[in-house]
Scaffold this motif. Structure first.
Motif, PDB file in Angstrom:
ATOM      1  N   ARG A  97      97.598  38.605  69.410  1.00  0.00           N
ATOM      2  CA  ARG A  97      96.770  38.843  70.506  1.00  0.00           C
ATOM      3  C   ARG A  97      95.560  39.818  70.345  1.00  0.00           C
ATOM      4  O   ARG A  97      94.729  39.690  70.925  1.00  0.00           O
ATOM      5  CB  ARG A  97      97.543  39.206  71.666  1.00  0.00           C
ATOM      6  CG  ARG A  97      98.361  38.266  72.260  1.00  0.00           C
ATOM      7  CD  ARG A  97      98.913  38.819  73.794  1.00  0.00           C
ATOM      8  NE  ARG A  97      98.100  39.056  74.561  1.00  0.00           N
ATOM      9  CZ  ARG A  97      97.307  38.228  75.381  1.00  0.00           C
ATOM     10  NH1 ARG A  97      97.808  37.022  75.193  1.00  0.00           N
ATOM     11  NH2 ARG A  97      96.315  38.375  76.389  1.00  0.00           N
ATOM     12  N   SER A 155      95.819  44.140  76.028  1.00  0.00           N
ATOM     13  CA  SER A 155      95.235  42.826  75.204  1.00  0.00           C
ATOM     14  C   SER A 155      94.712  41.931  76.218  1.00  0.00           C
ATOM     15  O   SER A 155      94.123  41.019  75.745  1.00  0.00           O
ATOM     16  CB  SER A 155      96.549  42.353  74.543  1.00  0.00           C
ATOM     17  OG  SER A 155      97.372  41.728  75.182  1.00  0.00           O
ATOM     18  N   ILE A 156      95.186  42.006  77.489  1.00  0.00           N
ATOM     19  CA  ILE A 156      94.496  41.153  78.392  1.00  0.00           C
ATOM     20  C   ILE A 156      92.996  41.473  78.547  1.00  0.00           C
ATOM     21  O   ILE A 156      92.534  42.287  78.547  1.00  0.00           O
ATOM     22  CB  ILE A 156      95.067  41.329  79.870  1.00  0.00           C
ATOM     23  CG1 ILE A 156      96.673  40.958  79.795  1.00  0.00           C
ATOM     24  CG2 ILE A 156      94.239  40.313  80.918  1.00  0.00           C
ATOM     25  CD1 ILE A 156      97.334  41.331  81.205  1.00  0.00           C
ATOM     26  N   ASN A 157      92.335  40.211  78.376  1.00  0.00           N
ATOM     27  CA  ASN A 157      90.934  40.247  78.401  1.00  0.00           C
ATOM     28  C   ASN A 157      90.286  41.338  79.533  1.00  0.00           C
ATOM     29  O   ASN A 157      90.673  41.108  80.557  1.00  0.00           O
ATOM     30  CB  ASN A 157      90.213  38.743  78.421  1.00  0.00           C
ATOM     31  CG  ASN A 157      88.691  38.649  78.088  1.00  0.00           C
ATOM     32  OD1 ASN A 157      87.912  39.272  78.813  1.00  0.00           O
ATOM     33  ND2 ASN A 157      88.653  38.036  76.999  1.00  0.00           N
ATOM     34  N   LEU A 162      95.180  28.526  81.235  1.00  0.00           N
ATOM     35  CA  LEU A 162      94.950  29.653  80.624  1.00  0.00           C
ATOM     36  C   LEU A 162      95.302  30.823  81.147  1.00  0.00           C
ATOM     37  O   LEU A 162      95.539  31.905  80.714  1.00  0.00           O
ATOM     38  CB  LEU A 162      93.048  29.444  80.891  1.00  0.00           C
ATOM     39  CG  LEU A 162      92.360  28.507  80.032  1.00  0.00           C
ATOM     40  CD1 LEU A 162      91.029  28.504  80.547  1.00  0.00           C
ATOM     41  CD2 LEU A 162      92.421  28.830  78.706  1.00  0.00           C
ATOM     42  N   PRO A 216     101.402  38.150  78.605  1.00  0.00           N
ATOM     43  CA  PRO A 216     101.484  39.425  78.317  1.00  0.00           C
ATOM     44  C   PRO A 216     102.096  40.378  79.342  1.00  0.00           C
ATOM     45  O   PRO A 216     102.650  41.181  78.951  1.00  0.00           O
ATOM     46  CB  PRO A 216     100.123  39.785  78.032  1.00  0.00           C
ATOM     47  CG  PRO A 216      99.057  38.740  78.806  1.00  0.00           C
ATOM     48  CD  PRO A 216     100.098  37.696  78.745  1.00  0.00           C
ATOM     49  N   ARG A 248      98.810  31.614  79.877  1.00  0.00           N
ATOM     50  CA  ARG A 248      99.067  32.088  78.522  1.00  0.00           C
ATOM     51  C   ARG A 248      98.196  33.574  78.272  1.00  0.00           C
ATOM     52  O   ARG A 248      98.626  34.432  77.653  1.00  0.00           O
ATOM     53  CB  ARG A 248      98.068  31.269  77.428  1.00  0.00           C
ATOM     54  CG  ARG A 248      98.054  31.461  76.006  1.00  0.00           C
ATOM     55  CD  ARG A 248      97.075  30.534  75.422  1.00  0.00           C
ATOM     56  NE  ARG A 248      95.769  30.850  75.837  1.00  0.00           N
ATOM     57  CZ  ARG A 248      94.354  30.112  75.512  1.00  0.00           C
ATOM     58  NH1 ARG A 248      94.701  29.095  74.996  1.00  0.00           N
ATOM     59  NH2 ARG A 248      93.537  30.467  76.124  1.00  0.00           N
ATOM     60  N   ASP A 249      96.962  33.770  79.161  1.00  0.00           N
ATOM     61  CA  ASP A 249      96.415  35.124  78.812  1.00  0.00           C
ATOM     62  C   ASP A 249      96.706  36.064  80.009  1.00  0.00           C
ATOM     63  O   ASP A 249      96.347  37.317  79.484  1.00  0.00           O
ATOM     64  CB  ASP A 249      94.930  34.597  78.821  1.00  0.00           C
ATOM     65  CG  ASP A 249      94.262  33.857  77.754  1.00  0.00           C
ATOM     66  OD1 ASP A 249      95.132  33.767  76.969  1.00  0.00           O
ATOM     67  OD2 ASP A 249      93.118  33.105  77.918  1.00  0.00           O
ATOM     68  N   VAL A 250      97.351  35.954  81.041  1.00  0.00           N
ATOM     69  CA  VAL A 250      97.588  36.913  81.905  1.00  0.00           C
ATOM     70  C   VAL A 250      99.011  36.905  82.019  1.00  0.00           C
ATOM     71  O   VAL A 250      99.783  37.969  81.805  1.00  0.00           O
ATOM     72  CB  VAL A 250      97.077  36.436  83.264  1.00  0.00           C
ATOM     73  CG1 VAL A 250      97.281  37.681  84.147  1.00  0.00           C
ATOM     74  CG2 VAL A 250      95.648  36.723  83.084  1.00  0.00           C
ATOM     75  N   ALA A 274      91.631  36.752  88.047  1.00  0.00           N
ATOM     76  CA  ALA A 274      90.762  36.047  86.843  1.00  0.00           C
ATOM     77  C   ALA A 274      89.656  35.168  87.480  1.00  0.00           C
ATOM     78  O   ALA A 274      90.324  34.449  88.285  1.00  0.00           O
ATOM     79  CB  ALA A 274      91.706  35.265  85.871  1.00  0.00           C
TER      80      ALA A 274
END
Length: 229
Positions: A144, A45-47, A88, A96, A91-93, A75
């Motif tokens: 997510r 789910s990580i971008n 960011l 998860p 939260r995003d890395v 990132a």
């Protein structure tokens, strides 16, 4: 876990185990198939803009065989404000990744009991749902993977209400009440986010909830357009 600046506007997060993690590695290797699947889903789910190196393994099919296993997430092109960039990445890395490790290592789920306030209104139904409900990790994964926009009407509460908009709900496409026994749910295919209105509308029919398509057709008959506020 270690996070360091990388380049002009980037951060690199490294997750490893070290020499004395033998017991943890053995516990991870004993994780059940569903725990492994959920851990992989969290990492997936990580971008995709974040570069992931899982000791040379693919995002969707990795295993931890020894303490040498390491995840490196890079990132780039983040916000110029360092505080915003760190927020960011966290939260995003980091979230998860840590949640994925928790799935593999294992943890205790705390279930809150209903208060007396609900004793006179559907207490049995609430108890049945709670017994069959997967733990809250599925909500995390569903949001997510699908975001916080209602799958039925397209409304995004957080975008409209701001901080007060954390009200999106998670809907099971196969009703829990119809299961003979609990079964694993895949947040990518079995769960969808719904706004409170659509979720209530879908469940006005019991025991089998209304299909989302039926609710959408009813709204379209009154001139509704998906995502319109």
């Amino acid at each position: 876990m270690d996070m360091k600046p990388f380049g002009m506007r980037g951060y690199r997060v490294t997750l490893g185990f070290g020499k004395f993690a033998g017991e943890v590695i053995r516990q991870i290797q004993n994780a059940g198939p569903e725990d492994v699947r959920l851990a992989r889903a969290l990492v997936s789910s990580i971008n995709e803009t974040v570069e992931l190196d899982l000791s040379g393994q693919p995002r969707t099919d990795w295993t931890i065989e020894s303490g040498t296993f390491k995840i490196t997430a890079t990132a780039r092109g983040l916000a110029a404000d360092p505080d915003e960039a760190v927020t960011l990445v966290s939260r995003d890395v980091i979230v998860p990744l840590m949640a994925a490790m928790a799935e593999l290592i294992g943890y205790d789920v705390i279930v809150e009991e209903d208060s007396d306030e609900g004793a006179f209104e559907g207490a049995v139904l609430l108890h049945t749902v709670r017994q069959r409900e997967r733990n809250p990790r599925n909500r995390l994964l569903c949001i997510r993977l699908h975001g916080e926009r209602c799958f039925c009407c397209g409304f995004e509460p957080r975008a409209f209400y701001g901080e007060a908009g954390n009200i999106i709900e998670v809907h099971h496409l196969e009703a829990l009440s119809l299961l003979d026994a609990p079964r694993p749910y895949d947040p990518a295919t079995d769960l969808v986010p719904l706004c409170p209105n659509c979720h209530r509308a879908v469940h006005t029919r019991r025991p089998v909830p209304l299909p989302l398509e039926d609710v959408q057709k009813q709204m379209q008959a009154f001139g509704w357009q998906h995502g319109a506020m």
